[in-house]
Design a protein around this motif. Structure first.
Motif, PDB file in Angstrom:
ATOM      1  N   ILE A   1       0.840  -1.203   0.000  1.00  0.00           N
ATOM      2  CA  ILE A   1       0.000   0.000   0.000  1.00  0.00           C
ATOM      3  C   ILE A   1       0.869   1.245   0.000  1.00  0.00           C
ATOM      4  O   ILE A   1       0.571   2.233  -0.676  1.00  0.00           O
TER       5      ILE A   1
ATOM      6  N   THR B   1       3.843   1.570  -1.380  1.00  0.00           N
ATOM      7  CA  THR B   1       4.380   1.774  -2.726  1.00  0.00           C
ATOM      8  C   THR B   1       3.311   2.328  -3.659  1.00  0.00           C
ATOM      9  O   THR B   1       3.631   3.058  -4.598  1.00  0.00           O
ATOM     10  N   GLN B   2       2.063   2.003  -3.404  1.00  0.00           N
ATOM     11  CA  GLN B   2       0.986   2.540  -4.235  1.00  0.00           C
ATOM     12  C   GLN B   2       0.719   4.002  -3.910  1.00  0.00           C
ATOM     13  O   GLN B   2       0.650   4.842  -4.811  1.00  0.00           O
TER      14      GLN B   2
ATOM     15  N   LEU C   1       3.247   3.547  -7.542  1.00  0.00           N
ATOM     16  CA  LEU C   1       3.163   2.285  -8.275  1.00  0.00           C
ATOM     17  C   LEU C   1       1.713   1.791  -8.253  1.00  0.00           C
ATOM     18  O   LEU C   1       1.225   1.358  -7.217  1.00  0.00           O
ATOM     19  N   GLU C   2       1.043   1.861  -9.381  1.00  0.00           N
ATOM     20  CA  GLU C   2      -0.336   1.398  -9.469  1.00  0.00           C
ATOM     21  C   GLU C   2      -0.348  -0.122  -9.596  1.00  0.00           C
ATOM     22  O   GLU C   2       0.329  -0.676 -10.462  1.00  0.00           O
ATOM     23  N   PRO C   3      -1.122  -0.808  -8.757  1.00  0.00           N
ATOM     24  CA  PRO C   3      -1.146  -2.270  -8.824  1.00  0.00           C
ATOM     25  C   PRO C   3      -1.959  -2.752 -10.025  1.00  0.00           C
ATOM     26  O   PRO C   3      -2.994  -2.182 -10.364  1.00  0.00           O
TER      27      PRO C   3
ATOM     28  N   CYS D   1      -1.683  -8.073  -8.974  1.00  0.00           N
ATOM     29  CA  CYS D   1      -1.175  -7.517  -7.706  1.00  0.00           C
ATOM     30  C   CYS D   1      -2.305  -7.424  -6.675  1.00  0.00           C
ATOM     31  O   CYS D   1      -2.113  -7.739  -5.496  1.00  0.00           O
TER      32      CYS D   1
END
Length: 172
Positions: A27, A29-30, A35-37, A41
């Motif tokens: 979460i 990293t998003q 970074l969009e999962p 993911c």
């Protein structure tokens, strides 16, 4: 203190904390690293959440009988195998050359609105979205590889905790 000698409760709660730490990092990293999962993911996160739930319930219950502990071990195995399957598929998609990778599809939110649950799972597992892209690495390994390692380690940890022969009553 040796973690291999911890009580069932302590080992399962440690497994829960491991799952929570991995989910919080995903979460982070998003939200903070942008970074969009991809859909795979998201499914890996769901598998980690399911595994965390099994660890939490098992840790709070802390059964004394080996049969009940074995039941939690089977649940850990099931959740881990689902995660291993999803992460393994994701790693495989990332190893394909771009010309052989499945084409990108619409985002997961659109798929949820337009497809039923079974069609959604089938679509996601066939590689829709940008699942073949590698946007993040650590020591040369992508996030799905680390996710796969996490599922393997947490699954082994849960099985060890559930099926370890214990002497007497556990204190924790």
């Amino acid at each position: 203190m040796n973690p291999l000698r911890w009580s069932f409760r302590a080992q399962f709660l440690a497994g829960f904390l491991g799952c929570v730490a991995l989910l919080l990092y995903a979460i982070k990293t998003q939200l903070y690293d942008g970074l969009e999962p991809c859909p795979l993911c998201i499914f890996q996160r769901i598998a980690f959440a399911a595994l965390a739930l099994v660890f939490l319930v098992g840790g709070l219950h802390a059964p004394r009988s080996s049969g009940a502990r074995g039941f939690y071990g089977v649940l850990v195995l099931a959740a881990s195998l689902v995660g291993i399957g999803i992460a393994g598929r994701h790693v495989w998609l990332q190893t394909l050359p771009p010309e052989l990778a499945p084409s990108c599809g619409p985002p997961l939110s659109f798929l949820q609105e337009t497809l039923g649950p079974f069609e959604l799972v089938r679509k996601v597992l066939t590689g829709s979205g940008n699942c073949g892209d590698v946007d993040w690495t650590l020591f040369g390994m992508s996030m799905p590889v680390w996710s796969l390692i996490g599922f393997l380690m947490l699954g082994a940890w849960g099985l060890f905790a559930a099926f370890k022969r214990r002497k007497g009553r556990s204190r924790l």
